[in-house]
Every structure is written in structure tokens, then in C-alpha cells.
Design an enzyme around this catalytic site. Structure first.
Site, PDB file in Angstrom:
ATOM      1  N   LYS A 190      21.424 -54.424 -11.246  1.00 29.30           N
ATOM      2  CA  LYS A 190      22.305 -53.378 -11.775  1.00 29.30           C
ATOM      3  C   LYS A 190      23.350 -52.969 -10.715  1.00 29.30           C
ATOM      4  CE  LYS A 190      19.876 -53.680 -15.521  1.00 29.30           C
ATOM      5  NZ  LYS A 190      18.712 -52.990 -16.016  1.00 29.30           N
TER       6      LYS A 190
HETATM    7  C1  PLP Z   1      17.555 -53.026 -17.052  1.00 30.44           C
HETATM    8  C2  PLP Z   1      17.524 -52.331 -18.363  1.00 30.44           C
HETATM    9  C3  PLP Z   1      16.457 -51.526 -18.785  1.00 30.44           C
HETATM   10  C4  PLP Z   1      15.188 -51.413 -18.009  1.00 30.44           C
HETATM   11  O1  PLP Z   1      15.408 -51.049 -16.708  1.00 30.44           O
HETATM   12  P1  PLP Z   1      14.188 -51.089 -15.662  1.00 30.44           P
HETATM   13  O2  PLP Z   1      14.713 -50.225 -14.539  1.00 30.44           O
HETATM   14  O3  PLP Z   1      14.058 -52.514 -15.251  1.00 30.44           O
HETATM   15  O4  PLP Z   1      12.991 -50.533 -16.317  1.00 30.44           O
HETATM   16  C5  PLP Z   1      16.563 -50.856 -19.981  1.00 30.44           C
HETATM   17  N1  PLP Z   1      17.646 -50.978 -20.760  1.00 30.44           N
HETATM   18  C6  PLP Z   1      18.686 -51.764 -20.411  1.00 30.44           C
HETATM   19  C7  PLP Z   1      19.865 -51.848 -21.308  1.00 30.44           C
HETATM   20  C8  PLP Z   1      18.643 -52.475 -19.207  1.00 30.44           C
HETATM   21  O5  PLP Z   1      19.655 -53.279 -18.876  1.00 30.44           O
END
Ligand code: PLP
Length: 387
Positions: A190
Site C-alpha cells: 500500500k
Molecule cells: C489490502 C486491502 C484490505 C486488507 O488490508 P489488510 O491490511 O491486509 O488487512 C482490505 N481492502 C482492500 C480494498 C485492500 O486493498
């Protein structure tokens, strides 16, 4: 095959300052429940203009406690989009509620307000919560979605996992102008990372207090929340059924250090996206549309194979890029087509816009450490794959 170094679709950028921040925590008194988590929360609250930020060990956990704080439980109903990571839908089921989907628009690939309106008009059961997803870092049409939700008394959680550092309608994503709670992910792919981690932001002190309880066993020593009116000095009260979703001090220190570079990270993503926009023009591809109401955080750069202009398949292009050592990926397999959702009765064909988008999509590399030379390799490989 090729000897060229691997280029992933996304990856973290860790500085010496980030490393020092984590090492300092390891030498300190607190590995968990110390000063770094509130420091990171304050940094994210400031960056998003939110009154409150509650940090947890993942965005999945943040979505879960957000649903719990909004009262979702057995007999409840959550609607989200098929074009998301499975976690967005799964949290509804983890609360014991039912889950259904609203299709996306074919320009921003986010929840379609018209589809939401139409589904509500014919629904026998109204959802308690809807979760629009700011796909690729670009806000969904929150003005329209927020207005529809308000008119029907539906709560709104923004899944802003892709969108830290972005803005919409002139305010930062996370300020919750059209929602109750927004959730960010700090997974390494991210925009900024805490290794694993997530944060829920809100303007509502009551929801913040509830999420704070749910992340740590439903247990409190806060006199204002304790039911025991005359506690012994060692006593704590469990006042709700909660979990252990706490973020560690190492994660928070890394997250806080990364937040200092948030604007720089997003600006570089914009520079790279602009280069893709310019240099991919002329190829039989549909490049991502940028909504003028939104300043995207640009987590992803999803291209669509324009099947009207080439007979190359998505699979052929994907394979060619992988053979060139370029770690392309596909976001997202529509959640309703997953085996665990098929068992609930969903079928391919239920959400055609998400499916048609998915059938043509490839996410090409976009991350802070991507330089012009590596990006040129991606562009050349795409050109060759489509020639
Ligand atoms: C990455 C992601 C999640 C989950 O995030 P985590 O921190 O890995 O639990 C949920 N929704 C979206 C759209 C994501 O891209």
C-alpha cells in the site's frame, strides 16, 4: 525468459530513518501498548483531518471493529462491491451478518450510485452498512453514495485501504465527510506501510471509543466507561466482547516514520502515472480514468486490454509480462465468484460490470522505488506483448 531483474507491481520503500525508528522501539520499555501507537494515530488523524484514529494490526481488523462499532450483528446486512479484496465482504460475515454486493461503474471501477439506488428500490431487506471501496486510490462517488445512504438511514464505512494521502471534494480521504468511518491499510504494497497494520478514522467520539474497546478485549480502566462504580485499583471491566487486534509499537513507529513521507510517496506515484498515461497512448489499452473531483493516492495503475482494438488476450499479455520478469497482478477477482461465496448462492453473471472489468484488467508496476528506466522496461514489454 530474461535475466533482467524482477520488477514487482508494488513494494515498500524503507529509509534509514524508518529503520532507526523501529530499532529505537526495540531498545525502549514498550514493545506494545506504549507511546508509539497514539503518536501514529495522531499523525494519521492530522494527515486526514479526522478527529479520531484507532490503529489495529490490519485493515481487515479495522473493518471488523468498524462494523462492530456500528452495531452489525446476526440478522444484519452489509453491502459492498465485488471489485475488492475479499476482506471487505468477509468482515460482515465475521459479525454474523449477511453480505451482498452492488456493482461498480465502468469509469472509476468503484461502487455505482445508480446501481445502489436501483438495488435499494427493489430490495426486500435494506443493508445496515454499505462499504464503498476507493479502488486504486481514487475516491468512489461519495457525494452521491453518502446522500443515498443518509436518505435510507444506512451507515457508511469507506474502505480506503488504497487511498491514504488522497483527497475528494477538496478534503482528505479519511475526513469522513460522507461516511461514518474510513479504514486504511498499511500492508507493504500500500501507499505507506507498518508491515501489517490498519487504522480506522472517524469524526464521531462515540464510535472511536467503541472501536478502542473492540480492539482490546472490550476491556477498559477508563472510569467513564467502567460499570463497576467502586473499582479496586487493580480492577478493569470487560464491558463488551472484543478481540486482540492491537498494533505493536514497532509497527506504529514504522508507520509514523513513513507518514512523514506520505506526500512525497503520492507525488511520485502521480509522476509515474502521468508517464504511463503519456507513453501508453496509442496502444490498444484503456488507461485509468482520473475523476476531476478526486486526487487519487494512486495505489494501483490498472490497465484494461481493449478487446475492440486487439485480439491479444489478457492472459497472453499477462504471461508475456511475467516472462519479462515483470510482476504484474490482477485486482480484483470479483468476490462473489470466489468458491466460498459461490457456496452462498452467488453466481458469475450476477455483477456484470465487475466481471467485464476483471476479465480485461492487469495492474502494472507502480511504487515509490520505480524509476524511469524500470518503467521504460514495463512499457517496452507491454508494447512487445501487444505488437
Ligand atoms: C489490502 C486491502 C484490505 C486488507 O488490508 P489488510 O491490511 O491486509 O488487512 C482490505 N481492502 C482492500 C480494498 C485492500 O486493498
Amino acid at each position: 525468459m530474461t535475466d533482467a531483474p524482477f520488477i514487482p507491481y508494488g513494494r515498500q520503500d524503507i529509509s534509514e530513518d524508518d529503520i532507526a525508528a523501529v530499532v529505537d522501539v526495540l531498545r525502549s520499555d514498550f514493545l506494545t501498548q506504549g507511546p508509539k501507537v497514539p503518536e501514529f494515530e495522531a499523525a494519521i488523524a492530522a494527515a486526514t483531518s479526522a478527529a479520531h484514529a484507532v490503529a489495529v494490526n490490519s485493515a481487515t481488523s479495522a473493518l471488523h471493529i468498524a462494523c462492530l462499532a456500528l452495531g452489525l450483528g446476526p440478522g444484519g446486512l452489509l453491502w459492498t462491491v465485488p471489485n475488492t479484496f475479499v476482506a471487505t465482504a468477509n468482515v460482515g460475515r465475521l459479525c454474523g451478518a449477511d453480505v451482498d454486493f452492488v456493482d461498480i461503474r465502468d469509469n472509476d471501477y468503484c461502487m455505482d450510485p445508480a446501481a445502489l439506488q436501483a438495488k435499494l428500490a427493489s430490495a426486500t431487506r435494506k443493508p445496515d452498512i454499505i462499504i464503498p471501496v476507493h479502488f486504486a486510490g481514487q475516491s468512489a462517488n461519495m457525494k452521491a453514495i453518502g446522500a443515498i445512504a443518509r436518505a435510507h438511514g444506512i451507515k457508511v464505512i469507506e474502505d480506503a485501504s488504497h487511498a491514504i494521502g488522497g483527497s475528494y471534494n477538496g478534503t482528505p480521504i479519511g475526513a469522513c465527510e460522507f461516511s461514518d468511518i474510513a479504514v486504511f491499510s498499511f500492508h507493504p504494497v500500500k501507499i505507506i506501510t507498518s508491515a501489517e497494520g490498519g487504522i480506522a478514522t472517524t469524526q464521531n467520539p462515540d464510535l472511536a471509543k467503541k472501536m478502542d474497546l473492540f480492539r482490546s478485549h472490550g476491556v477498559t480502566r477508563d472510569a467513564g466507561l467502567m460499570e463497576n462504580q467502586n473499582p479496586e485499583p487493580w480492577e478493569y471491566d470487560q464491558v463488551a466482547l472484543g478481540l486482540n487486534y492491537r498494533m505493536t509499537e514497532m509497527q506504529a513507529a514504522l508507520g509514523a516514520s513513513q507518514t512523514l513521507r506520505l506526500a512525497e510517496f503520492v507525488a511520485h506515484r502521480h509522476k509515474l502515472a502521468k508517464r504511463y498515461d503519456d507513453l501508453l497512448g496509442g496502444l490498444p489499452l484503456i488507461t485509468p480514468w482520473q475523476n476531476p473531483d478526486s486526487h487519487s493516492a494512486l495505489h494501483l495503475y490498472p490497465i484494461l486490454i481493449d478487446t475492440d482494438r486487439t485480439n491479444r488476450t489478457r492472459r497472453q499479455v499477462f504471461d508475456a509480462l511475467r516472462a519479462a520478469n515483470i510482476g504484474v497482478n490482477v485486482h480484483y477477482i470479483p468476490v462473489h465468484t470466489q468458491p466460498d461465496y459461490q457456496r452462498l448462492g452467488f453466481r458469475r453473471g450476477d455483477f456484470p460490470v465487475s466481471e467485464r472489468y476483471y476479465d480485461r484488467a492487469i495492474s502494472i508496476p507502480l511504487y515509490f522505488g520505480l524509476d524511469d528506466a524500470k518503467q521504460d522496461r514495463v512499457i517496452e514489454a507491454l508494447r512487445a506483448a501487444l505488437a
